[in-house]
Design an enzyme around this catalytic site. Structure first.
Site, short mmCIF file in Angstrom:
data_model
loop_
_atom_site.label_atom_id
_atom_site.label_comp_id
_atom_site.label_asym_id
_atom_site.label_seq_id
_atom_site.Cartn_x
_atom_site.Cartn_y
_atom_site.Cartn_z
N ASP A 270 46.86 8.97 74.74
CA ASP A 270 48.29 8.78 74.50
C ASP A 270 48.67 9.63 73.27
O ASP A 270 47.81 10.16 72.55
CB ASP A 270 48.64 7.30 74.32
C1 BGC Z 1 53.80 6.48 75.20
C2 BGC Z 1 53.36 6.86 76.59
C3 BGC Z 1 54.07 8.11 77.03
C4 BGC Z 1 53.77 9.20 76.03
C5 BGC Z 1 54.34 10.54 76.40
C6 BGC Z 1 53.73 7.63 74.23
O1 BGC Z 1 54.36 7.33 73.04
O2 BGC Z 1 53.02 5.40 74.75
O3 BGC Z 1 53.63 5.80 77.49
O4 BGC Z 1 53.70 8.46 78.32
O5 BGC Z 1 54.27 8.81 74.77
O6 BGC Z 1 55.69 10.60 76.28
#
Ligand code: BGC
Length: 740
Positions: A270
């Site tokens: 993530d």
């Molecule tokens: C979130 C994810 C997301 C990613 C990309 C993160 O902050 O936890 O769910 O897919 O950002 O945008």
């Protein structure tokens, strides 16, 4: 491209180029000029690092992405195409209801269609992969991201997760192959592995503490379902699990995901999660974090310099094997290849297709009908539906004119495309009264989130008086209340899951002058709605309904659509009761409402049961479900052995409607404590007035398995209770015995 060529390509790459493939950065670095040339940027990447980055996230638009792809490939030493990923969570430009609302439809086939439509729009605007579905089980409504899940139940989540993956990617064939290169398809990334939905105290990014059995039986199955459905990518979660952050968790990624679940695709961290291992206090430098993550099994580093700045020297210094790096890079190349990017790096990006699909009639219609299907009618004392003629209705509340009614991550959603309740009423020429009534909040901290100001607050007294006047002169009032969209989503945990006090004040004042009040509740999570439920004659939960939200609300309020949604997540009695789920365990001191003994598993000040339980939802018509009949009270082990639980469902009211008939099973005695009941099946049954139908659920041994005292996943002989009804509280019960 053939596999041998891919392997040859890998062999021709320098270490720097390989590390580049494992770097993902925000697309914004490549926008405007089409390619970043600046020396340094905020996140600290150098131009050289960016030039080799293997994938981008968060950008969309056919022309934009085609330009970026072209320029990038021209300068790349091997002309390897970029992968474009984005959060297409609940629709693309046409925004559909949030996943939690979709869960309330108990209609996974509908979510598959929504995912297909979202994929078609996303593919046309150049996106190759979506960071969806979120398979995290959720039971704590304080956590802002419950809106991104399909709720508190493992069985329900599994159905939706599969439906979404298949909607984005298409169904796997018998050999388990999926053709990601097909037109209008995008790859799916299931997230957040694992158990991100259970942060301690509901605070986002907080640690997760679960027993191994709970992890295995309740939290992992939905991710496994996505893996079985051939989701191309898995994203690690931010949290620690058993005190180890997921991006450095070898047991989770190697033993569970790769070995047990058989996942062969790409693992991505993530956002920033690899570097966060420094904050977790399990790595002292980016270099250590990079080593930990690669060895644990993370292929792509989203938005940190850990991989791109350290992998090369880690290999050169002999601290990691080059083969480990190669394996990760090959997976990324294989994903690009599976999407057909080596043949056509632009894939489906097409400006005219984008124009044709964005907000097209078909997608708008889908947005409208799916929103209506997701609404949950919690209470209705004869107030709804409203009458088109002869009834003067006042529409009051901060949500009436609000167009910002789409969920978090609606990255392409636009207010100007969205139909508010007021827009829909005006479009239909309905003669109603409007009043704003109140702000979303007057609480300083929340104001900062929803963008309301102190100046706005100065107008609130006048707003309230106007609304009271409007309510007094009407036959009925629709109060559209609830959370501003910014109160839920990532980094939007709330310790008090209430409707802000200024909205409750509006409710009180309106109810004083008009007893006929229906509340339409917009929200991204279950809330404490005791006061609303006490005062209003009707309560309709509409979540964050998306582009056609207002039209769908009007369809339901005026009876063009009959609500049939069921809660995918319990509405708690109050915040102090969360986390709560119907899926609770028997205790040594069971308590039933009304029992006087003090030393039972209970609260002194509130009931044990939630205000509205999982699976609950009313209709404008009524249904009768007969006693449950079992085809046999013995289920013998053996291949294909099953018994059947049957009921007769009848529409006893005057209008067509759909009932969701639900099957729950309880294992009455086992080697470990078992949940009081578990959802094991559900069927949506559309019925005309007076119509009846038999509904039958097959029950076989595989549905009775769990992780027993020996940590084996198996069923145990003994007695089971079966419940079939219209919510998780049904008492319609029968028993059978499982024996060898
Ligand atoms: C979130 C994810 C997301 C990613 C990309 C993160 O902050 O936890 O769910 O897919 O950002 O945008």
């Amino acid at each position: 491209m053939e596999q041998e060529k891919l392997i040859q390509l890998l062999a021709d790459m320098t270490l720097e180029e390989k590390a580049g493939q494992l770097l993902q950065v925000a697309g914004s670095y490549f926008e405007d000029e089409g390619f970043v040339t600046g020396p340094e940027n905020k996140a600290g990447f150098t131009a050289e690092e960016l030039k080799l980055a293997g994938s981008l996230l968060g950008s969309a638009g056919a022309k934009k992405l085609m330009d970026i792809q072209k320029k990038y490939m021209e300068q790349h030493p091997h002309h390897i195409p970029l992968l474009f990923m984005a959060d297409i969570i609940n629709g693309c430009r046409t925004v559909f209801p949030i996943p939690l609302a979709q869960g309330c439809t108990f209609d996974p086939a509908l979510s598959e269609r929504l995912a297909q439509a979202a994929a078609a729009e996303a593919a046309a605007c150049g996106i190759h992969l979506t960071f969806s579905p979120m398979a995290d089980l959720v039971q704590d409504a304080r956590w802002g991201r419950v809106m991104e899940s399909t709720g508190e139940d493992v069985f329900l989540n599994r159905q939706f997760v599969r439906a979404m993956v298949e909607g984005y990617q298409g169904k796997a064939d018998e050999e388990g192959r999926v053709d990601l290169s097909g037109k209008g398809k995008i790859a799916a990334c299931v997230k957040h592995f694992a158990a991100y939905g259970a942060p301690v105290a509901g605070r986002d990014y907080n640690a997760v503490e679960l027993s191994e059995r709970t992890l295995l039986d309740d939290y992992l199955p939905a991710y496994r379902e996505a893996v079985d459905a051939k989701a191309a990518v898995v994203m690690t979660s931010f949290n620690t699990l058993d005190r180890v952050p997921s991006s450095g968790n070898r047991k989770l990624l190697q033993e569970i995901l790769r070995a047990k679940m058989g996942f062969e695709g790409v693992v991505i961290s993530d956002w920033g999660a690899i570097r966060e291992m420094l904050s977790h206090g399990i790595a002292q430098s980016e270099r250590e974090a990079a080593k930990l993550a690669l060895e644990a099994g993370v292929d792509i580093d989203m938005m940190t310099t850990c991989y791109c700045r350290n992998l090369v020297c880690l290999v050169r210094d002999g601290e990691i094997e080059e083969s480990l790096l190669d394996r990760a890079v090959l997976r990324v190349l294989e994903l690009k290849n599976a999407l057909g990017l080596f043949e056509d790096p632009f894939k489906d990006a097409d400006e005219s297709k984008e124009r044709e699909l964005f907000l097209c009639e078909e997608h708008r219609a889908l947005a409208r009908s799916s929103a209506a299907e997701s609404f949950v009618l919690l209470k209705n004392e004869g107030m709804l539906p409203l009458h088109r003629k002869g009834q003067r209705v006042a529409f009051i509340g901060p949500q009436v004119e609000n167009r910002s009614i789409f969920g978090a991550w609606s990255i392409l959603g636009r207010q100007e495309d969205t139909v508010s309740i007021a827009d829909a009423l005006k479009k239909e020429g309905l003669d109603v009264i409007f009043a704003r009534g109140s702000l979303f909040t007057e609480d300083e901290r929340l104001m900062a989130v929803s963008g309301e100001t102190r100046q706005d607050r100065a107008r609130s007294g006048k707003m309230l008086e106007e609304a009271v006047l409007a309510a007094g002169g009407a036959d009925a009032v629709v109060l559209a209340l609830g959370e501003h969209r910014m109160y839920s989503g990532e980094a939007a945990s709330r310790a008090q899951i209430t409707v802000p006090s200024c909205q409750l004040e509006l409710l009180r004042r309106v109810c004083e002058v008009n007893p006929n009040v229906a509340v339409v509740l917009f929200t991204g999570r279950p809330l404490d709605i005791r006061e609303i439920s006490d005062r209003a004659k009707a309560v309709l939960v509409v979540w964050q309904p998306g582009t056609e939200g207002g039209s769908a609300v009007v369809d339901v309020l005026y009876g063009r659509e009959n609500p049939s949604g069921k809660l995918a997540m319990s509405f708690p009695w109050c915040t102090g009761q969360v986390p709560i789920s119907y899926h609770e365990f028997s205790t040594g001191r069971p308590y039933e409402e009304g029992m006087q003994d003090r030393y039972l598993s209970r609260y002194l000040d509130i009931p044990n049961r939630p205000l509205y339980p999982f699976g609950f939802g009313l209709s404008y018509t009524s249904f009768e479900i007969s006693d449950v009949a079992l085809s046999s009270d013995v289920l013998r082990r053996g291949r294909n052995a099953a018994i059947y639980a049957g009921v007769r469902v009848k529409n006893t009211g005057k209008i067509p409607g759909s009932e969701v008939v639900q099957l729950y099973i309880q294992d009455l005695c086992a080697s470990v404590a078992r949940p009081k009941r578990e959802l094991k099946g559900f069927i949506r049954v559309p019925l005309m007035p007076g119509e009846e139908r038999n509904v039958e659920f097959a029950i076989d041994e595989s549905m009775l398995r769990f992780t027993g005292i020996d940590m084996k996943f198996a069923s145990e002989d003994g007695r089971f209770a079966v419940f079939v009804g219209s919510s998780s509280e049904t008492m319609n019960r029968a028993e059978f015995e499982l024996m060898s």
